[in-house]
Each structure stands twice: as structure tokens, then as C-alpha cells.
Design an enzyme around this catalytic site. Structure first.
Site, PDB file in Angstrom:
ATOM      1  N   ASP A  30       4.989   8.328   0.853  1.00  0.00           N
ATOM      2  CA  ASP A  30       4.854   6.905   1.171  1.00  0.00           C
ATOM      3  C   ASP A  30       5.710   6.576   2.402  1.00  0.00           C
ATOM      4  O   ASP A  30       6.838   7.047   2.544  1.00  0.00           O
ATOM      5  CB  ASP A  30       5.307   6.062  -0.032  1.00  0.00           C
ATOM      6  CG  ASP A  30       4.805   4.631   0.066  1.00  0.00           C
ATOM      7  OD1 ASP A  30       3.949   4.241  -0.741  1.00  0.00           O
ATOM      8  OD2 ASP A  30       5.266   3.892   0.976  1.00  0.00           O
ATOM      9  N   ASN A  84      -1.619   0.412  -9.018  1.00  0.00           N
ATOM     10  CA  ASN A  84      -1.748  -1.043  -8.929  1.00  0.00           C
ATOM     11  C   ASN A  84      -3.218  -1.403  -8.752  1.00  0.00           C
ATOM     12  O   ASN A  84      -3.915  -0.787  -7.937  1.00  0.00           O
ATOM     13  CB  ASN A  84      -0.929  -1.566  -7.742  1.00  0.00           C
ATOM     14  CG  ASN A  84       0.561  -1.387  -7.956  1.00  0.00           C
ATOM     15  OD1 ASN A  84       1.058  -1.587  -9.068  1.00  0.00           O
ATOM     16  ND2 ASN A  84       1.286  -1.014  -6.911  1.00  0.00           N
ATOM     17  N   VAL A  93      -3.390  -1.749  -0.501  1.00  0.00           N
ATOM     18  CA  VAL A  93      -4.372  -0.883   0.160  1.00  0.00           C
ATOM     19  C   VAL A  93      -5.501  -0.646  -0.834  1.00  0.00           C
ATOM     20  O   VAL A  93      -5.283  -0.084  -1.919  1.00  0.00           O
ATOM     21  CB  VAL A  93      -3.740   0.460   0.585  1.00  0.00           C
ATOM     22  CG1 VAL A  93      -4.792   1.355   1.241  1.00  0.00           C
ATOM     23  CG2 VAL A  93      -2.566   0.232   1.541  1.00  0.00           C
ATOM     24  N   HIS A  97      -5.013   4.730  -5.198  1.00  0.00           N
ATOM     25  CA  HIS A  97      -3.883   5.646  -5.010  1.00  0.00           C
ATOM     26  C   HIS A  97      -2.985   5.612  -6.231  1.00  0.00           C
ATOM     27  O   HIS A  97      -2.789   4.568  -6.846  1.00  0.00           O
ATOM     28  CB  HIS A  97      -3.079   5.318  -3.749  1.00  0.00           C
ATOM     29  CG  HIS A  97      -2.733   3.875  -3.592  1.00  0.00           C
ATOM     30  ND1 HIS A  97      -3.639   2.929  -3.172  1.00  0.00           N
ATOM     31  CD2 HIS A  97      -1.575   3.203  -3.830  1.00  0.00           C
ATOM     32  CE1 HIS A  97      -3.066   1.746  -3.138  1.00  0.00           C
ATOM     33  NE2 HIS A  97      -1.805   1.876  -3.533  1.00  0.00           N
ATOM     34  N   HIS A  99       0.845   6.129  -7.290  1.00  0.00           N
ATOM     35  CA  HIS A  99       2.225   6.290  -6.824  1.00  0.00           C
ATOM     36  C   HIS A  99       2.914   7.274  -7.766  1.00  0.00           C
ATOM     37  O   HIS A  99       2.826   7.139  -8.993  1.00  0.00           O
ATOM     38  CB  HIS A  99       2.993   4.960  -6.917  1.00  0.00           C
ATOM     39  CG  HIS A  99       2.496   3.875  -6.020  1.00  0.00           C
ATOM     40  ND1 HIS A  99       3.102   3.564  -4.824  1.00  0.00           N
ATOM     41  CD2 HIS A  99       1.463   3.007  -6.159  1.00  0.00           C
ATOM     42  CE1 HIS A  99       2.468   2.547  -4.261  1.00  0.00           C
ATOM     43  NE2 HIS A  99       1.468   2.185  -5.048  1.00  0.00           N
TER      44      HIS A  99
HETATM   45  P1  AMP Z   1      -0.024  -0.615  -3.139  1.00  0.00           P
HETATM   46  O1  AMP Z   1       0.873  -1.784  -2.883  1.00  0.00           O
HETATM   47  O2  AMP Z   1      -0.036  -0.144  -4.555  1.00  0.00           O
HETATM   48  O3  AMP Z   1      -1.416  -0.846  -2.582  1.00  0.00           O
HETATM   49  O4  AMP Z   1       0.616   0.595  -2.332  1.00  0.00           O
HETATM   50  C1  AMP Z   1       0.336   0.868  -1.007  1.00  0.00           C
HETATM   51  C2  AMP Z   1       1.395   1.822  -0.530  1.00  0.00           C
HETATM   52  O5  AMP Z   1       0.961   2.431   0.661  1.00  0.00           O
HETATM   53  C3  AMP Z   1       2.751   1.158  -0.218  1.00  0.00           C
HETATM   54  O6  AMP Z   1       3.762   1.758  -1.005  1.00  0.00           O
HETATM   55  C4  AMP Z   1       2.939   1.427   1.276  1.00  0.00           C
HETATM   56  O7  AMP Z   1       4.286   1.668   1.616  1.00  0.00           O
HETATM   57  C5  AMP Z   1       2.067   2.656   1.476  1.00  0.00           C
HETATM   58  N1  AMP Z   1       1.576   2.849   2.821  1.00  0.00           N
HETATM   59  C6  AMP Z   1       0.942   1.934   3.602  1.00  0.00           C
HETATM   60  N2  AMP Z   1       0.589   2.498   4.762  1.00  0.00           N
HETATM   61  C7  AMP Z   1       0.978   3.787   4.718  1.00  0.00           C
HETATM   62  C8  AMP Z   1       0.896   4.885   5.623  1.00  0.00           C
HETATM   63  N3  AMP Z   1       0.312   4.755   6.822  1.00  0.00           N
HETATM   64  N4  AMP Z   1       1.409   6.076   5.252  1.00  0.00           N
HETATM   65  C9  AMP Z   1       1.999   6.209   4.036  1.00  0.00           C
HETATM   66  N5  AMP Z   1       2.106   5.219   3.145  1.00  0.00           N
HETATM   67  C10 AMP Z   1       1.604   4.022   3.481  1.00  0.00           C
END
Ligand code: AMP
Length: 111
Positions: A30, A84, A93, A97, A99
Site C-alpha cells: 500500500d 471495505n 478504490v 482489494h 488489505h
Molecule cells: P480502500 O480505502 O479500502 O479503497 O483502500 C484503498 C487503498 O489503496 C488505500 O489504503 C490507499 O492507500 C491504497 N492506494 C491508493 N493508490 C495506491 C497506489 N497507487 N499504490 C498502492 N496503494 C494505493
């Protein structure tokens, strides 16, 4: 999906610290880690949320998460996996995914 950052990472069109990949899934660190170890595991295919995901891909993501937890050295003390889903959970996003977080204590219930 053209404007999806996780699709771009899966296609190697956006830089990321990829630590595992195969035909179906990709795992990378992340960008803004919330714990000493914070990985994201994604399907290569653009699947917006857990609700559109098949049992097969969910199984693959979760079993790889536990495998990577061992490789990352966070398994013995414990770790957390989080998916999430939509606004109330804070999904930012819309490409599914998992975590994988470890290396510190986590509170329960979560915030
Ligand atoms: P969520 O809030 O569950 O959608 O998690 C999205 C995650 O993606 C967050 O923890 C961000 O820090 C991570 N994130 C967003 N852009 C990137 C990226 N380019 N590379 C790695 N992690 C990312």
C-alpha cells in the site's frame, strides 16, 4: 477499466511495489501503509466490490493473503485482513482489494 489505478498496476502501467503475481491476482505494498506491513491483494480482472466477486477469486485472494502473511513474518503474532465495501466502509478504490495488515496491535471493534 481505463481509469482504474489498480487495473493499471495489474497491467504494469503504474508503478507499484509488487511482491506477488500470477494469472489471477496481484499483491503489492500500500502506498500509504497503516501498519508496518500493509499489502493489497487484487484480482487482475476489474471487479468493483466483493459483491461481484466469485467464490473462486475470493478464495484465492484470502488463501494467498495467509500465505503472504507467513512470508512477511507477521503470521505468528497475528494480522488482519480487511475488505471495505462501498461508502460506509470507506472504500476509495472501486477495484476489489484485500488489505493485509500486520506488525502492530489492532483495535476491536474497528473505527
Ligand atoms: P480502500 O480505502 O479500502 O479503497 O483502500 C484503498 C487503498 O489503496 C488505500 O489504503 C490507499 O492507500 C491504497 N492506494 C491508493 N493508490 C495506491 C497506489 N497507487 N499504490 C498502492 N496503494 C494505493
Amino acid at each position: 477499466m481505463p481509469n482504474c489505478i489498480f487495473c493499471k498496476i495489474a497491467e504494469h502501467n503504474l508503478n507499484a511495489d509488487i511482491i506477488y503475481e500470477d494469472n489471477d491476482i496481484v499483491a503489492f505494498r500500500d502506498l500509504k501503509p497503516q501498519a508496518p506491513t500493509h499489502l493489497l491483494l487484487i484480482p487482475r480482472e476489474h471487479i468493483p466490490t466483493i459483491e461481484e466477486a466469485s467464490p473462486a477469486i475470493l478464495g484465492k485472494l484470502m488463501s494467498k493473503a495467509s500465505e503472504l502473511a507467513k512470508k512477511e513474518g507477521i503470521s505468528a503474532k497475528g494480522y488482519r485482513t480487511v475488505i471495505n465495501c462501498r461508502d460506509y466502509a470507506g472504500q476509495s478504490v472501486y477495484h476489489l482489494h484485500v488489505h493485509l495488515l500486520g506488525g502492530r496491535w489492532f483495535h476491536w471493534p474497528p473505527g
